[in-house]
Design a protein around this motif. Structure first.
Motif, mmCIF file in Angstrom:
data_model
loop_
_atom_site.group_PDB
_atom_site.id
_atom_site.type_symbol
_atom_site.label_atom_id
_atom_site.label_comp_id
_atom_site.label_asym_id
_atom_site.label_seq_id
_atom_site.Cartn_x
_atom_site.Cartn_y
_atom_site.Cartn_z
ATOM 1 N N ARG A 189 0.792 -1.109 -0.361
ATOM 2 C CA ARG A 189 -0.073 -0.090 0.032
ATOM 3 C C ARG A 189 0.562 1.320 0.096
ATOM 4 O O ARG A 189 0.431 2.186 -0.678
ATOM 5 N N ALA A 193 1.007 4.226 -2.932
ATOM 6 C CA ALA A 193 0.813 5.785 -2.394
ATOM 7 C C ALA A 193 1.830 6.603 -2.954
ATOM 8 O O ALA A 193 1.813 7.364 -3.436
ATOM 9 N N ARG A 410 -5.644 8.476 -5.243
ATOM 10 C CA ARG A 410 -4.910 8.702 -3.824
ATOM 11 C C ARG A 410 -5.617 8.669 -2.697
ATOM 12 O O ARG A 410 -5.602 8.159 -1.828
ATOM 13 N N ARG A 411 -6.919 9.516 -2.951
ATOM 14 C CA ARG A 411 -7.866 9.510 -1.624
ATOM 15 C C ARG A 411 -8.247 8.214 -1.383
ATOM 16 O O ARG A 411 -8.364 7.789 -0.257
ATOM 17 N N ALA A 413 -6.683 5.430 -1.852
ATOM 18 C CA ALA A 413 -5.701 4.708 -1.161
ATOM 19 C C ALA A 413 -5.652 5.034 0.344
ATOM 20 O O ALA A 413 -5.292 4.307 1.171
ATOM 21 N N ALA A 414 -5.585 6.395 0.424
ATOM 22 C CA ALA A 414 -5.385 7.073 1.757
ATOM 23 C C ALA A 414 -6.389 6.483 2.686
ATOM 24 O O ALA A 414 -6.333 6.382 3.957
ATOM 25 N N ILE A 422 -9.189 1.991 -5.843
ATOM 26 C CA ILE A 422 -8.222 2.543 -6.431
ATOM 27 C C ILE A 422 -7.994 2.639 -7.790
ATOM 28 O O ILE A 422 -7.633 3.497 -8.598
#
Ligand SMILES: Nc1nc2c(ncn2[C@@H]2O[C@H](COP(=O)(O)OP(=O)(O)OP(=O)(O)O)[C@@H](O)[C@H]2O)c(=O)[nH]1
Ligand SMILES: [Mg+2]
Length: 457
Positions: A189, A193, A410-411, A413-414, A422
């Motif tokens: 992960r 990122a 990205r959001r 993943a975060a 994703i």
């Protein structure tokens, strides 16, 4: 639009007009057969060698003496068999040579069809094909160099690298699907990122130069407006370094809108000098004032010129109101700095809030501050001085969309979303980037791009 059929196409490739040499070109499977028919060339020509030959019409009458060049596919511009005939460069001669080719079975080429075929046959990607048109139409040496770099693949390489990184990322994310959601190794992960952050940085860098590139390619319009006699025409002459506009001490000298182009950091700036604005009963002057309003409407930057040697008058307020009505960024130029001063920069700032205020002395050709403010207003200032990589709104738009898609990835993943969430954004970025190089171009996009080309290119 015909797309990649086996038709042999022909067109005059050089501009219509008289010149030393004019070129008629053909592309397609029958190019050589057609050429041999109209030239009576007995032997098969040697590839990529010039052969002096005669073009004759169907009745055998001589049309022209020409150099024939045969470039068999796939190592040709279009990837197909190409024949070029270099003839005498007269419009009637070239038209007749083309008619001979058409009578012998070639079809008239559509706009950009040679380059479209080059794209469809994999000889160049879409960004390179677009660069061909940009190179031909380049208005300044800087715009020309940007187009030449794009043709050489500078933009395509960068875009393809980013797209490949996205495709790798998709593969990695798909492998994760095999894991249970909670078992995805944290290291993986973190790597996803990091890759997304790196791609965002690269897209940001590409976009940073886009505005400058687009200005260098398309140029901008700037309008000089103000009360009569403040020095608009003198400023125009100083910016152009020539006595283009008539300058006199009589207010109302300029009656019409004058237009000239000068170059600022490689960008073509179309400059409009306008009639001084004042309430008037003179019908000629009245028309000039109307034209000034129209010039302002079409301007990307409005320069309000003020005479700093006298206090502000009603006409200055009238002109300022006109400038405020135009949506373009504004600059206030305090001119005649060599004379005793009656105006301060803050008076101009109050008259035109939000405008950059500069000081000029057109009489002494001192327009440095104005140049600098123009640079800032149109996005040329603060540039690294290097050449822009992106010079088209289409490419800018695709890069922006790719960046937006990756931002949503990205959001996801975060937020610890599952990998297929994703993937959605990453896949969107792959598509957006592919529109630049043509991997994901639709027929209507190709139509829109190639219909703007000239015939014969
Ligand atoms: N001293 C001084 N005179 C200037 C300067 N700039 C322009 N002038 C003079 O101001 C007068 C008007 O100049 P123009 O350039 O014709 O002014 P304009 O704004 O185009 O005038 P209209 O076309 O009538 O609206 C001329 O006599 C110029 O020589 C300056 O920087 N200093
Ligand atoms: Mg004038």
């Amino acid at each position: 639009m015909r797309t990649g059929d086996a038709d042999t196409i022909a067109a005059i490739a050089t501009p219509l007009g008289s010149g030393g040499v004019g070129v008629v070109r053909m592309s397609g499977a029958r190019a050589l057969a057609v050429a041999r028919q109209v030239t009576r060339l007995r032997r098969r020509p040697t590839p990529r060698y010039a052969h002096l030959t005669r073009v004759v019409d169907a009745e055998g009458a001589l049309v022209d003496e020409a150099l024939l060049l045969w470039m068999p596919g796939p190592r040709s511009y279009t990837g197909e068999d190409v024949v070029e005939l270099s003839c005498h460069g007269g419009p009637v001669v070239l038209r007749r040579v083309l008619d001979c080719l058409l009578a012998a079975g070639a079809h008239p080429a559509g706009p950009g069809e040679f380059t479209l075929r080059a794209f469809l046959n994999g000889r160049m990607d879409l960004a390179q094909a677009e660069a061909v048109a940009d190179l031909v139409a380049a208005p300044t040496p800087a715009a020309m160099t940007v187009a030449a770099n794009q043709l050489a693949g500078r933009l395509s390489d960068a875009v393809r690298e980013m797209r490949a990184a996205c495709v790798d990322l998709l593969a990695q994310l798909e492998a994760e699907v095999d894991f249970d959601e909670d078992d995805v190794p944290a290291a993986d992960r973190a790597e996803v990122a990091a890759t997304l952050a790196e791609l965002d940085r690269r897209l940001e860098a590409a976009l940073a130069s886009a505005r400058r590139g687009i200005v260098q390619r398309h140029g901008v319009r700037a309008a000089l407006v103000g009360s009569p006699n403040v020095g608009k025409s003198s400023l125009m002459n100083a910016l152009l370094s020539s006595d283009r506009a008539i300058v006199t001490a009589v207010p109302g000298t300029t009656r019409d809108v004058l237009e000239e182009t000068f170059e600022l950091d490689g960008a073509p700036i179309v400059l409009n000098d306008t009639a001084g604005l004042r309430a008037t009963s003179d019908p000629v002057e009245h028309l000039g004032v109307e034209r000034t309003a129209r010039a302002l409407e079409g301007a990307d930057v409005a320069v309000l010129v003020l005479d700093a040697s006298r206090p502000l008058l009603g006409n200055d307020a009238l002109a300022a109101a006109q400038v405020r009505r135009a949506a373009a960024p504004a600059i206030a130029a305090l001119n005649k700095r060599d004379l005793p001063q009656a105006l301060r920069p803050r008076d101009a700032a109050r008259l035109l809030p939000g405008a950059a205020v500069v000081e000029t002395t057109a009489l002494a050709n001192d327009v440095d501050e104005l140049r600098q403010a123009l640079r800032a207003a149109i996005g040329l200032a603060g540039a690294d001085g290097g050449l822009a990589m992106v010079a088209s709104v289409r490419h800018q738009d695709a890069l922006q969309r790719a960046r937006g898609e990756l931002a949503s990835a990205r959001r996801a993943a975060a937020d610890g979303e599952p990998s297929d969430f994703i993937s959605i954004g990453v896949r969107g970025a792959v598509d957006a980037l592919g529109e630049i190089t043509g991997e994901s171009a639709t027929e209507s996009l190709l139509d829109a791009i190639f219909s703007k080309f000239c015939i014969g290119k």
